[in-house]
Each structure stands twice: as structure tokens, then as C-alpha cells.
Design a protein around this motif. Sequence first.
Motif, short mmCIF file in Angstrom:
data_model
loop_
_atom_site.label_atom_id
_atom_site.label_comp_id
_atom_site.label_asym_id
_atom_site.label_seq_id
_atom_site.Cartn_x
_atom_site.Cartn_y
_atom_site.Cartn_z
N ILE A 29 6.69 -0.11 -1.67
CA ILE A 29 6.45 0.64 -0.45
C ILE A 29 7.56 1.68 -0.32
O ILE A 29 8.74 1.34 -0.48
N LYS A 30 7.18 2.90 -0.04
CA LYS A 30 8.19 3.96 0.14
C LYS A 30 8.66 3.93 1.59
O LYS A 30 7.88 4.09 2.51
N LYS A 31 9.96 3.67 1.76
CA LYS A 31 10.59 3.61 3.08
C LYS A 31 11.79 4.54 3.10
O LYS A 31 12.65 4.44 2.21
N ASP A 32 11.83 5.40 4.08
CA ASP A 32 12.95 6.33 4.22
C ASP A 32 13.27 7.06 2.92
O ASP A 32 14.43 7.22 2.54
N GLY A 33 12.22 7.43 2.18
CA GLY A 33 12.39 8.23 0.97
C GLY A 33 12.69 7.46 -0.30
O GLY A 33 12.84 8.06 -1.36
N SER A 34 12.80 6.12 -0.22
CA SER A 34 13.05 5.35 -1.44
C SER A 34 12.05 4.20 -1.55
O SER A 34 11.52 3.72 -0.56
N TRP A 35 11.81 3.77 -2.78
CA TRP A 35 10.85 2.71 -3.05
C TRP A 35 11.51 1.34 -2.92
O TRP A 35 12.61 1.12 -3.42
N ASP A 53 -0.90 6.77 -0.74
CA ASP A 53 -0.01 7.14 0.36
C ASP A 53 1.42 6.71 0.06
O ASP A 53 2.01 7.18 -0.90
N ASN A 54 1.98 5.77 0.82
CA ASN A 54 3.36 5.33 0.60
C ASN A 54 3.44 3.98 -0.12
O ASN A 54 4.45 3.28 -0.05
N THR A 55 2.37 3.62 -0.82
CA THR A 55 2.31 2.35 -1.56
C THR A 55 2.01 2.63 -3.03
O THR A 55 1.13 3.41 -3.35
N ILE A 69 -0.79 5.19 -6.95
CA ILE A 69 -0.09 5.45 -5.71
C ILE A 69 -1.11 5.81 -4.64
O ILE A 69 -1.93 6.70 -4.83
N GLU A 107 5.88 11.57 -9.74
CA GLU A 107 6.07 10.38 -8.90
C GLU A 107 5.65 9.12 -9.65
O GLU A 107 6.32 8.08 -9.55
#
Length: 147
Positions: free
Chosen positions: A125-131, A94-96, A92, A24
Motif C-alpha cells: 500500500i502506498k502511504k505518504d509517498g512510500s510503499w 490506485d495505491n495498492t 498496481i 512504478e
Amino acid sequence: MKTIHKIAFLMIMSTQLSFAQSSEDQKIMQLSKDKWQWMSDKNVETLAALFDEKSVFVHMGGSWGKQQEIDVIKNGGIWYKKATIHDVSVNIIDNTAIILTKMDLLAVVGGNEVTNPFIVTEVYIKKDGSWKLGSLSFTKTLSPSGK
């Protein structure tokens, strides 16, 4: 014997987790690298898809949002001509993803070619599986090493 199996299982799992994290990290670092090329190429369609609607950009001369950054690139107000990258780190949470890049940036600003050493902070920011890029900030340094 059960203890040995448990230890082996934990070792395998920790190796897989560290490999996944590393994968990742590499993915987001490649995205950052690609972004510098897209900025150099003035590929505003791809950049518009990468930049979050609420993204912010902090430059030496001001700060603004997504549309103004796209317009600045499209109209040539800033041409990110060449980023010479010296060091990149990613963290990284979480989702950031936070990327720190030490670089020399050759840019054309208002028709004048300039080179500046920066530490650039990118927040994805990871949104709906994409950065998606949420923030891009330039901090001028005395040298590329940040010293």
C-alpha cells in the motif's frame, strides 16, 4: 492539420503514461526483491520499517502480524535463506500493488533446512509517498511453475 497534432499529442501522452506505469512496476518489483534479501540477511530494522503496523503474514504453519514476523526472523524461527525466483508479476491498482512471485524458497524452519515451491502474494500500500507491505502469503505449489 489539427487532427494530426491531436493524434501526435495523444500518442506522446500515452507513451509517457505507459512508461511511468512501467517505472512504478519496476520500483515495486525491486522493493520486493530487496525484501527477500533483507529477510535472508535477517535485517529486521529495515523490514520493520517496510512492514505496515497492520500487516499480516500467512505461512504453511499459521498466520500472524508484524511483530511476530519480525520476532520469527530475528530469533531464527524461520530463516529465509535463499529465494530462487522464477517469475514475478505486478498489478498496481490506485495505491495498492499486488505482486505474485513464483519461487523455490530454501529456508531453515525449526533448525531443519527445507526447500518448497511457492507462489507468494505480496500486497503493498502506498502511504505518504512510500510503499508499505500489507500482506505476505505463501501458497505451496507442486512445482515452481505453479502447475
